[in-house]
Every structure is written in structure tokens, then in C-alpha cells.
Design a protein around this motif. Structure first.
Motif, PDB file in Angstrom:
ATOM      1  N   TYR A  55      -3.476  -4.257  -0.176  1.00 47.33           N
ATOM      2  CA  TYR A  55      -2.886  -5.892  -0.540  1.00 47.33           C
ATOM      3  C   TYR A  55      -3.976  -5.948   1.166  1.00 47.33           C
ATOM      4  N   ASP A  56      -4.654  -5.904   2.081  1.00 46.21           N
ATOM      5  CA  ASP A  56      -4.919  -6.639   2.332  1.00 46.21           C
ATOM      6  C   ASP A  56      -6.362  -7.320   2.656  1.00 46.21           C
ATOM      7  N   THR A  57      -6.739  -6.492   1.354  1.00 45.46           N
ATOM      8  CA  THR A  57      -7.665  -6.549   0.206  1.00 45.46           C
ATOM      9  C   THR A  57      -7.434  -7.666  -0.949  1.00 45.46           C
ATOM     10  N   ALA A  58      -6.150  -7.941  -0.788  1.00 50.45           N
ATOM     11  CA  ALA A  58      -6.559  -8.838  -1.512  1.00 50.45           C
ATOM     12  C   ALA A  58      -5.912  -8.358  -3.510  1.00 50.45           C
ATOM     13  N   VAL A  59      -6.280  -6.270  -3.408  1.00 52.48           N
ATOM     14  CA  VAL A  59      -5.744  -5.797  -4.242  1.00 52.48           C
ATOM     15  C   VAL A  59      -4.116  -5.235  -4.850  1.00 52.48           C
ATOM     16  N   TYR A  60      -4.261  -6.352  -6.429  1.00 52.22           N
ATOM     17  CA  TYR A  60      -2.423  -6.186  -6.055  1.00 52.22           C
ATOM     18  C   TYR A  60      -2.001  -5.284  -7.031  1.00 52.22           C
ATOM     19  N   GLU A  61      -2.361  -4.284  -7.120  1.00 52.12           N
ATOM     20  CA  GLU A  61      -1.793  -2.981  -7.603  1.00 52.12           C
ATOM     21  C   GLU A  61      -2.477  -1.572  -7.113  1.00 52.12           C
ATOM     22  N   VAL A  62      -1.415  -0.192  -7.129  1.00 52.80           N
ATOM     23  CA  VAL A  62      -1.975   0.341  -6.700  1.00 52.80           C
ATOM     24  C   VAL A  62      -1.763   1.637  -7.655  1.00 52.80           C
ATOM     25  N   HIS A  63      -2.458   2.750  -8.086  1.00 50.93           N
ATOM     26  CA  HIS A  63      -1.973   3.723  -9.475  1.00 50.93           C
ATOM     27  C   HIS A  63      -2.139   4.762  -9.051  1.00 50.93           C
ATOM     28  N   TYR A  64      -0.860   5.677  -9.545  1.00 50.67           N
ATOM     29  CA  TYR A  64      -1.131   6.569  -8.465  1.00 50.67           C
ATOM     30  C   TYR A  64      -1.056   7.811  -9.810  1.00 50.67           C
ATOM     31  N   PRO A  65      -0.801   9.226  -9.643  1.00 54.05           N
ATOM     32  CA  PRO A  65      -0.130  10.330 -10.356  1.00 54.05           C
ATOM     33  C   PRO A  65       1.155  10.604  -9.406  1.00 54.05           C
ATOM     34  N   VAL A  66       1.952   9.980 -10.880  1.00 56.25           N
ATOM     35  CA  VAL A  66       3.653  10.708 -10.019  1.00 56.25           C
ATOM     36  C   VAL A  66       3.448  12.832  -9.881  1.00 56.25           C
ATOM     37  N   TYR A 109       1.875   8.037 -14.621  1.00 55.76           N
ATOM     38  CA  TYR A 109       1.803   7.759 -13.586  1.00 55.76           C
ATOM     39  C   TYR A 109       2.258   6.994 -13.194  1.00 55.76           C
ATOM     40  N   ALA A 110       2.266   6.335 -11.763  1.00 54.58           N
ATOM     41  CA  ALA A 110       3.104   5.037 -10.807  1.00 54.58           C
ATOM     42  C   ALA A 110       2.139   4.069 -10.973  1.00 54.58           C
ATOM     43  N   ILE A 111       2.970   3.133 -11.108  1.00 48.34           N
ATOM     44  CA  ILE A 111       2.155   1.913 -10.480  1.00 48.34           C
ATOM     45  C   ILE A 111       3.111   1.089  -9.416  1.00 48.34           C
ATOM     46  N   THR A 112       2.242   1.013  -8.057  1.00 49.07           N
ATOM     47  CA  THR A 112       2.622  -0.087  -7.196  1.00 49.07           C
ATOM     48  C   THR A 112       2.001  -1.376  -7.350  1.00 49.07           C
ATOM     49  N   HIS A 113       3.334  -2.649  -7.754  1.00 45.78           N
ATOM     50  CA  HIS A 113       2.464  -3.684  -7.431  1.00 45.78           C
ATOM     51  C   HIS A 113       2.784  -4.264  -6.468  1.00 45.78           C
ATOM     52  N   LEU A 114       2.157  -5.495  -6.007  1.00 44.61           N
ATOM     53  CA  LEU A 114       2.589  -5.808  -5.484  1.00 44.61           C
ATOM     54  C   LEU A 114       2.601  -7.325  -5.008  1.00 44.61           C
ATOM     55  N   GLN A 123       8.223  -8.358 -10.113  1.00 45.73           N
ATOM     56  CA  GLN A 123       8.760  -9.200 -10.392  1.00 45.73           C
ATOM     57  C   GLN A 123       8.577  -9.159 -12.008  1.00 45.73           C
ATOM     58  N   THR A 124       7.303  -8.987 -12.200  1.00 48.16           N
ATOM     59  CA  THR A 124       7.185  -9.009 -14.003  1.00 48.16           C
ATOM     60  C   THR A 124       6.682  -7.294 -14.455  1.00 48.16           C
ATOM     61  N   ALA A 125       6.523  -6.868 -13.572  1.00 43.19           N
ATOM     62  CA  ALA A 125       5.554  -5.222 -13.663  1.00 43.19           C
ATOM     63  C   ALA A 125       6.694  -4.679 -14.919  1.00 43.19           C
ATOM     64  N   PRO A 126       5.763  -4.167 -15.615  1.00 39.87           N
ATOM     65  CA  PRO A 126       6.172  -3.511 -17.024  1.00 39.87           C
ATOM     66  C   PRO A 126       6.336  -2.189 -16.673  1.00 39.87           C
ATOM     67  N   GLY A 127       7.562  -1.261 -17.042  1.00 40.53           N
ATOM     68  CA  GLY A 127       8.030   0.401 -16.792  1.00 40.53           C
ATOM     69  C   GLY A 127       8.989   0.372 -16.207  1.00 40.53           C
ATOM     70  N   GLU A 128       9.126   1.511 -15.947  1.00 39.76           N
ATOM     71  CA  GLU A 128      10.329   2.616 -15.689  1.00 39.76           C
ATOM     72  C   GLU A 128      10.116   2.291 -14.064  1.00 39.76           C
ATOM     73  N   ARG A 129      11.510   1.312 -13.478  1.00 37.65           N
ATOM     74  CA  ARG A 129      11.086   1.584 -11.738  1.00 37.65           C
ATOM     75  C   ARG A 129      11.108   2.393 -10.988  1.00 37.65           C
TER      76      ARG A 129
END
Length: 175
Positions: free
Chosen positions: A111-122, A141-146, A151-157
């Protein structure tokens, strides 16, 4: 517990921690062929030098002892950058919450570097951390949207909230 970036003086401790974690996950680790052992370790010298410069990799340290590390890097996915978590290793005897805090450090750095998605294996170690970061599940993979993308991220929360919760209308006043 302190969560910080790491430097060359941490390399030996990182390699020792990686070995402890590998042995804990695979009790027969030392009986594997040398090439197989080397392939499972995350802390080769070139990898450490790379992740040291990545801005998104951190260690968990308390009283001079490393309890875990997370290695992540910025990559381009289509037309935008994302942060991709490549490895998370936590000592089997580490205090509770280390995995979650390491992931949170990476999410904050993204977030501090203006990147708004973090992807990582669950992985089992990251499932609770993913839920705490309001991640959505896309395959393995899980994706944290910043920011507003959350608000509009697809996928299972993973935090138990309905996927369209943000679209619901608030109840009328006095109803």
C-alpha cells in the motif's frame, strides 16, 4: 516482536531458520537428495540478495532472535503491479500471530508503494492471516485488494463477509 526488513548480517540466521522450518515440515528432510534439499530451501545467497532489495520482504525478530520471514516481490500482472508473496516461514516455536503480522507488514508495504493487490498461496499458516486481511480466494491463491479495489474484488471472501456486502443498501432510517 519487531517486524523489519533484513540485511546481509541476517543471512546466516535466515538460513538457519529456513533449515529448522524445513526439518519441522518434513522430518525426513536430511535424508533427501542434496538437490531436493537445496530446492526446498528459500534462503540461497542469490535469493537473499534479491529479497533484501524487494521492499516487501520482512523478518520477525525478538531479542535478537529471528522467528520468521516473508519473502515477496513486485511483479507486473497485465497492466498493473502486484506484490507476490513467494515464501513465508515461521519457526515452529514462534509466538502466535507471527504469520499474520509478517503478512500485514507486506500488505502495508504494498500500500505504501501504491501497489493495491497482494497475492499469496493459501497455506494452513496463512488462512487466518488472509481472512484478517479481508482477502478473497481465487483458486489456491488469496488476494488482498487494497483501497477501493477491495469493494469490487471478485472471489470468495475469507473473512466471512458476503461477497456483495458492499453493494447492499443501508436500512432506512426508523425502519
Amino acid at each position: 516482536m519487531r517486524y523489519r526488513t533484513f540485511a546481509e548480517h541476517d543471512y546466516d540466521a535466515l538460513q538457519a531458520l529456513d533449515l529448522v522450518v524445513q526439518r519441522a515440515h518434513t522430518p525426513a528432510f536430511d535424508t533427501l537428495a542434496e538437490r531436493e534439499r537445496a530446492g526446498r530451501l528459500h534462503t540461497s545467497l542469490p535469493a537473499l540478495k534479491f529479497y533484501e532489495r524487494s521492499e516487501h520482504s520482512f523478518v520477525a525478530e525478538e531479542d535478537g532472535t529471528l522467528h520468521g520471514f516473508i519473502f515477496a516481490q513486485s511483479v507486473w500482472q497485465g497492466d498493473r503491479p502486484i506484490v507476490l508473496v513467494r515464501a513465508l516461514s515461521v519457526h515452529p516455536d514462534a509466538p502466535a500471530g507471527v504469520s499474520e503480522a509478517l503478512l500485514h507488514a507486506t500488505v502495508k508495504s504494498a500500500y505504501d508503494t501504491a501497489v493495491y493487490e497482494v497475492h499469496y498461496p493459501v497455506t494452513p499458516e496463512l488462512r487466518a492471516a488472509a481472512a484478517a486481511e479481508s482477502a478473497v480466494l481465487t483458486g489456491a491463491y488469496a488476494i488482498t485488494h487494497l483501497g477501493t479495489r477491495a469493494q469490487t474484488a471478485p472471489g470468495e471472501r475469507l473473512d466471512g463477509q458476503p461477497a456483495d456486502d458492499h453493494l447492499s443498501t443501508p436500512p432506512a432510517q426508523g425502519a
